[in-house]
Design an enzyme around this catalytic site. Structure first.
Site, PDB file in Angstrom:
ATOM      1  N   ARG A 184       0.851  -1.177   0.000  1.00 40.62           N
ATOM      2  CA  ARG A 184       0.000   0.000   0.000  1.00 40.62           C
ATOM      3  C   ARG A 184       0.891   1.231   0.000  1.00 40.62           C
ATOM      4  O   ARG A 184       1.968   1.222   0.617  1.00 40.62           O
ATOM      5  CB  ARG A 184      -0.921   0.040   1.235  1.00 40.62           C
ATOM      6  CG  ARG A 184      -2.050  -0.979   1.234  1.00 40.62           C
ATOM      7  CD  ARG A 184      -3.073  -0.665   0.155  1.00 40.62           C
ATOM      8  NE  ARG A 184      -4.248  -1.540   0.231  1.00 40.62           N
ATOM      9  CZ  ARG A 184      -4.347  -2.707  -0.377  1.00 40.62           C
ATOM     10  NH1 ARG A 184      -3.317  -3.154  -1.097  1.00 40.62           N
ATOM     11  NH2 ARG A 184      -5.444  -3.431  -0.286  1.00 40.62           N
TER      12      ARG A 184
ATOM     13  N   GLU B 212      -4.367   7.359  -4.202  1.00 42.77           N
ATOM     14  CA  GLU B 212      -4.552   6.776  -5.525  1.00 42.77           C
ATOM     15  C   GLU B 212      -5.851   7.291  -6.140  1.00 42.77           C
ATOM     16  O   GLU B 212      -6.877   7.315  -5.477  1.00 42.77           O
ATOM     17  CB  GLU B 212      -4.588   5.245  -5.431  1.00 42.77           C
ATOM     18  CG  GLU B 212      -3.248   4.657  -5.047  1.00 42.77           C
ATOM     19  CD  GLU B 212      -3.248   3.134  -4.991  1.00 42.77           C
ATOM     20  OE1 GLU B 212      -4.341   2.527  -5.152  1.00 42.77           O
ATOM     21  OE2 GLU B 212      -2.177   2.557  -4.786  1.00 42.77           O
TER      22      GLU B 212
ATOM     23  N   HIS C 118      -1.645   0.285  -9.742  1.00 43.76           N
ATOM     24  CA  HIS C 118      -2.178  -0.672  -8.763  1.00 43.76           C
ATOM     25  C   HIS C 118      -2.840  -1.858  -9.471  1.00 43.76           C
ATOM     26  O   HIS C 118      -4.033  -2.131  -9.323  1.00 43.76           O
ATOM     27  CB  HIS C 118      -3.175   0.003  -7.812  1.00 43.76           C
ATOM     28  CG  HIS C 118      -3.329  -0.736  -6.516  1.00 43.76           C
ATOM     29  ND1 HIS C 118      -3.728  -0.126  -5.353  1.00 43.76           N
ATOM     30  CD2 HIS C 118      -3.133  -2.043  -6.190  1.00 43.76           C
ATOM     31  CE1 HIS C 118      -3.780  -1.015  -4.365  1.00 43.76           C
ATOM     32  NE2 HIS C 118      -3.421  -2.194  -4.864  1.00 43.76           N
TER      33      HIS C 118
END
Length: 333
Positions: A243, A272, A291
């Site tokens: 993360r 994000e 991601h």
């Protein structure tokens, strides 16, 4: 016709096989727009809903207040830091996630990031496509040199299921030496991979590639900071597929810009998506991805189907196989 099936809302489009399975067992409504339903759109759907299938939606007091009949939430992800565990526990709402099915796919991506950063794949791909690969312009072979991955030292921060899959590829595929740092030692990994347990500072000093693979918890938030990058070799690469919040991004940028470390491969950011003018995008020694750790068609189908099976089990009075650990024993019945 009246139905006794539990009512479910699906906050993002899912594969047809998954929707068919859910419709067999539940009365379903699904967001049919692009991407995921907005927060406002989602909250408007929840007054009669007993089950929710989603990805990344914060399950907090606000949402639970709008969903008085909610009994189960199933996230199509391994991570569940978007669950307010205490609020869910207080209301007896079951939460499930999708471990295991994406381990190999994420491990593949981590090795891809290592190879891409070390061998400068995106940088040199752009060099060729821009028509800059021409003889007689003063370029030498050294201008294209990268860094070997094979037989180097890999430091894994987090030795869970995905860490194990990364170790399998790195040790048996690339002949790497494995160091690891984890909340507890892993004797099986030490036997299978000749892995060496290290305190964090020692791992950082010794590793050629440092891979961040921890869940996001209060203990791992900003776990890697400026003083940690100062410990790393100037030839080392930092890879983050956990993360974005586990790392101090400003410190990482400074380490990359100054040459304190050689490069990075990032699949995650904080927040994000990152803003278009993010400083990382100015650096040639950073590989950036949106991601996509689990983003293959087969794996995303498996994840969505597992999430659906978890939800159906919970709504039909069975213990779902992948209830989040914090809710397994202590949730109200």
């Amino acid at each position: 016709m009246k139905t006794n099936k539990p009512k479910v809302y699906i906050s993002k489009p899912v594969p047809s096989e998954v929707l068919a399975y859910l419709q067999e067992h539940c009365e379903c409504r699904m967001w049919d727009g692009q991407g995921t339903a907005s927060r406002q759109q989602l909250l408007a759907e929840l007054s009669e809903v007993e089950g929710l299938l989603m990805t990344g939606v914060p399950i907090n007091e606000e949402l639970l207040d709008r969903a008085p009949k909610l009994r189960a939430v199933s996230t199509i992800s391994v991570g569940y830091n978007h669950f307010d565990i205490e609020a869910m526990r207080a209301r007896g709402v079951i939460g499930t996630h999708t471990p295991y099915v994406l381990d190999d796919t994420v491990a593949d991506l981590v090795l891809a990031l290592m190879l891409s950063a070390a061998r400068r794949i995106p940088e040199l791909d752009a060099f060729v496509k821009q028509g800059r690969w021409q003889r007689g312009q003063g370029l030498t072979d050294e201008d294209f040199f990268g860094f070997d991955v094979h037989h180097r030292t890999l430091g894994l921060i987090g030795m869970g299921r995905i860490g194990d899959a990364i170790a399998q590829r790195a040790v048996h595929g690339f002949g790497m030496q494995l160091l690891y740092h984890n909340r507890s030692r892993k004797p099986e990994a030490e036997e299978r991979f000749q892995a060496v347990y290290c305190e964090l500072d020692e791992l950082l000093r010794r590793s050629d590639f440092v891979v961040m693979m921890t869940p996001l918890t209060p203990e791992t938030t900003r776990m890697i900071r400026r003083e940690h990058f100062d410990l790393m070799k100037p030839t080392a690469f930092f890879i983050n597929a956990s993360r974005g919040q586990t790392v101090d991004e400003a410190a990482l940028f400074d380490a990359l810009q100054s040459g304190s470390i050689r490069g990075a491969g990032l699949d995650v950011f904080d927040p994000e998506p990152p803003r278009p003018d993010h400083p990382f995008f100015t650096l040639p020694n950073v590989v950036t991805l949106p991601h996509i750790g689990s983003a293959t068609a087969a794996t995303r189908l498996d994840m969505a189907m597992l999430a659906a099976r978890n939800l159906v089990a919970a709504l039909h009075g069975e213990q779902p196989p992948n209830i989040v650990p914090e809710l397994l024993e202590r949730i109200k019945r």
